[in-house]
Design an enzyme around this catalytic site. Structure first.
Site, PDB file in Angstrom:
ATOM      1  N   GLU A 104     -90.275 -34.447  18.099  1.00 25.16           N
ATOM      2  CA  GLU A 104     -89.686 -33.131  18.327  1.00 25.16           C
ATOM      3  C   GLU A 104     -88.820 -32.776  17.122  1.00 25.16           C
ATOM      4  O   GLU A 104     -87.878 -33.496  16.789  1.00 25.16           O
ATOM      5  CB  GLU A 104     -88.848 -33.110  19.600  1.00 25.16           C
ATOM      6  CG  GLU A 104     -88.275 -31.727  19.900  1.00 25.16           C
ATOM      7  CD  GLU A 104     -87.533 -31.643  21.225  1.00 25.16           C
ATOM      8  OE1 GLU A 104     -87.008 -30.555  21.524  1.00 25.16           O
ATOM      9  OE2 GLU A 104     -87.466 -32.656  21.935  1.00 25.16           O
ATOM     10  N   ASP A 179     -85.732 -22.120  13.099  1.00 29.15           N
ATOM     11  CA  ASP A 179     -85.052 -21.011  12.423  1.00 29.15           C
ATOM     12  C   ASP A 179     -86.110 -20.020  11.937  1.00 29.15           C
ATOM     13  O   ASP A 179     -87.009 -20.387  11.173  1.00 29.15           O
ATOM     14  CB  ASP A 179     -84.258 -21.554  11.234  1.00 29.15           C
ATOM     15  CG  ASP A 179     -83.275 -20.537  10.679  1.00 29.15           C
ATOM     16  OD1 ASP A 179     -83.593 -19.329  10.698  1.00 29.15           O
ATOM     17  OD2 ASP A 179     -82.200 -20.949  10.209  1.00 29.15           O
ATOM     18  N   LYS A 183     -85.197 -12.663   7.107  1.00 28.57           N
ATOM     19  CA  LYS A 183     -85.274 -11.859   5.891  1.00 28.57           C
ATOM     20  C   LYS A 183     -86.516 -12.231   5.086  1.00 28.57           C
ATOM     21  O   LYS A 183     -86.841 -13.410   4.938  1.00 28.57           O
ATOM     22  CB  LYS A 183     -84.014 -12.051   5.048  1.00 28.57           C
ATOM     23  CG  LYS A 183     -82.746 -11.536   5.723  1.00 28.57           C
ATOM     24  CD  LYS A 183     -81.524 -11.735   4.830  1.00 28.57           C
ATOM     25  CE  LYS A 183     -80.262 -11.214   5.516  1.00 28.57           C
ATOM     26  NZ  LYS A 183     -79.052 -11.413   4.681  1.00 28.57           N
ATOM     27  N   THR A 252     -84.849 -23.102  28.391  1.00 28.03           N
ATOM     28  CA  THR A 252     -83.513 -23.442  27.926  1.00 28.03           C
ATOM     29  C   THR A 252     -82.541 -22.283  28.131  1.00 28.03           C
ATOM     30  O   THR A 252     -82.953 -21.135  28.329  1.00 28.03           O
ATOM     31  CB  THR A 252     -83.533 -23.820  26.442  1.00 28.03           C
ATOM     32  OG1 THR A 252     -83.890 -22.670  25.665  1.00 28.03           O
ATOM     33  CG2 THR A 252     -84.538 -24.937  26.177  1.00 28.03           C
ATOM     34  N   ARG A 253     -81.261 -22.594  28.049  1.00 30.28           N
ATOM     35  CA  ARG A 253     -80.233 -21.557  28.153  1.00 30.28           C
ATOM     36  C   ARG A 253     -80.392 -20.531  27.031  1.00 30.28           C
ATOM     37  O   ARG A 253     -80.283 -19.323  27.253  1.00 30.28           O
ATOM     38  CB  ARG A 253     -78.856 -22.203  28.095  1.00 30.28           C
ATOM     39  CG  ARG A 253     -77.697 -21.230  28.190  1.00 30.28           C
ATOM     40  CD  ARG A 253     -76.382 -21.986  28.236  1.00 30.28           C
ATOM     41  NE  ARG A 253     -76.264 -22.919  27.128  1.00 30.28           N
ATOM     42  CZ  ARG A 253     -75.273 -23.791  27.000  1.00 30.28           C
ATOM     43  NH1 ARG A 253     -74.336 -23.869  27.924  1.00 30.28           N
ATOM     44  NH2 ARG A 253     -75.225 -24.587  25.946  1.00 30.28           N
ATOM     45  N   PHE A 254     -80.672 -21.022  25.823  1.00 35.54           N
ATOM     46  CA  PHE A 254     -80.885 -20.135  24.688  1.00 35.54           C
ATOM     47  C   PHE A 254     -82.069 -19.205  24.951  1.00 35.54           C
ATOM     48  O   PHE A 254     -82.002 -18.002  24.699  1.00 35.54           O
ATOM     49  CB  PHE A 254     -81.142 -20.971  23.435  1.00 35.54           C
ATOM     50  CG  PHE A 254     -81.662 -20.200  22.253  1.00 35.54           C
ATOM     51  CD1 PHE A 254     -80.795 -19.482  21.435  1.00 35.54           C
ATOM     52  CD2 PHE A 254     -83.014 -20.174  21.961  1.00 35.54           C
ATOM     53  CE1 PHE A 254     -81.266 -18.767  20.354  1.00 35.54           C
ATOM     54  CE2 PHE A 254     -83.499 -19.455  20.880  1.00 35.54           C
ATOM     55  CZ  PHE A 254     -82.619 -18.749  20.074  1.00 35.54           C
ATOM     56  N   GLU A 255     -83.140 -19.771  25.475  1.00 32.10           N
ATOM     57  CA  GLU A 255     -84.327 -18.959  25.762  1.00 32.10           C
ATOM     58  C   GLU A 255     -84.036 -17.939  26.855  1.00 32.10           C
ATOM     59  O   GLU A 255     -84.470 -16.780  26.769  1.00 32.10           O
ATOM     60  CB  GLU A 255     -85.474 -19.875  26.189  1.00 32.10           C
ATOM     61  CG  GLU A 255     -86.798 -19.155  26.419  1.00 32.10           C
ATOM     62  CD  GLU A 255     -87.924 -20.108  26.768  1.00 32.10           C
ATOM     63  OE1 GLU A 255     -89.041 -19.631  27.029  1.00 32.10           O
ATOM     64  OE2 GLU A 255     -87.693 -21.331  26.781  1.00 32.10           O
TER      65      GLU A 255
END
Length: 274
Positions: A104, A179, A183, A252-255
């Site tokens: 991972e 990430d 840009k 996930t929490r981020f997702e």
């Protein structure tokens, strides 16, 4: 002579009613001295390998006391530095030569990694990241949940793949929410590029799956284009498009925050041709 004068000078100052000099603070930790002497190194590969454009951005956030304690106690047993100087024996690393191992790349704070490891104890997860708080957090979660199938690698996943893993060693590679480098001038830093796919294919066993996920639409489109063009991979989806989120990949929490904002998450699952 100055040594004889110093005590009387200090005593005279105090006697005159002026506060005594404050103690001199301990010297600050040397710039290159590691925060955890027996833990993850600040730059494990050092100058052993070429300097190139990195696909990751090191993050220097605060390590909590709990994360620091986990790093101090557990890193010597469950952690490894990606120094590029040795070939890993995954069977020895996980204590089971028959255990299939998935790499991972990038795991954030490790909650999803721990959940996947708990749900599938028959698969080893070699989790690679450069985020020290996340490394400590994942080690702590693994201990709390009694997980024996997680190992944490500190450093550059490219060096890990190229220098430290044997051909056909991996049962899968997971790249979740890398990430996006949004840009245009930074697109060359994105991990999913033809060069990465060529390297990853040599370390995946035939039939093993490279699983990517992103909530950045332009990056998802690039991933699909690059993966579809690779001679080493084939799409697991008959229609040649994105895959539905598999049950084993936790939300996930981020997702969840991204979904609340209207982001669309795309999974891509490509199998190494064999």
């Amino acid at each position: 002579m100055s040594e004889n004068l110093a005590p009387s000078t200090a005593a005279g100052t105090a006697a005159a009613g002026t506060a005594a000099p404050r103690p001199v603070p301990a010297p600050a930790r040397a710039r290159r001295e590691p925060m955890f002497p027996d833990g993850p190194a600040p730059d494990p590969a050092g100058s052993h390998h070429e300097r190139r454009i990195r696909s990751f951005q090191p993050r220097r956030s605060r390590v909590t006391p709990g994360q620091a304690e986990a790093l101090r106690r557990l890193w010597p047993t469950w952690g490894l530095d990606v120094d590029g100087l040795r070939r890993l024996d995954l069977g020895e690393l996980f204590g089971d030569p028959a255990l299939p191992v998935v790499l991972e790349i990038g795991f954030g704070m490790g909650e999803a990694t721990a959940e996947m490891a708990a749900a599938d104890p028959g698969t080893g997860i070699l989790a690679c990241d450069v985020h020290t708080p996340g490394q400590g957090n994942l080690l702590g979660l693994a201990e709390q949940r009694g997980l024996t199938n997680v190992r944490v690698a500190n450093g550059d996943a490219i060096i890990l793949l190229r220098e430290m893993l044997a051909p056909d060693a991996l049962a899968g590679i997971r790249v979740f929410f890398p990430d996006p480098w949004p840009k245009k001038r930074h697109h060359k830093r994105r991990l999913i590029q033809p060069e990465f796919l060529a390297l990853a294919a040599t370390r995946l066993a035939p039939g093993a799956v490279l699983h990517c996920a992103t909530d950045w639409e332009p990056y998802a489109e690039q991933m699909l284009e690059v993966l579809s063009a690779s001679p080493d991979f084939e799409n697991t989806q008959p229609d040649g498009g994105y895959a539905p989120r598999p049950d084993f990949r936790p939300l996930t929490r981020f997702e969840g925050q991204g979904l609340d904002k209207g982001h669309v998450v795309h999974d891509l699952m490509f199998r190494r041709r064999g």
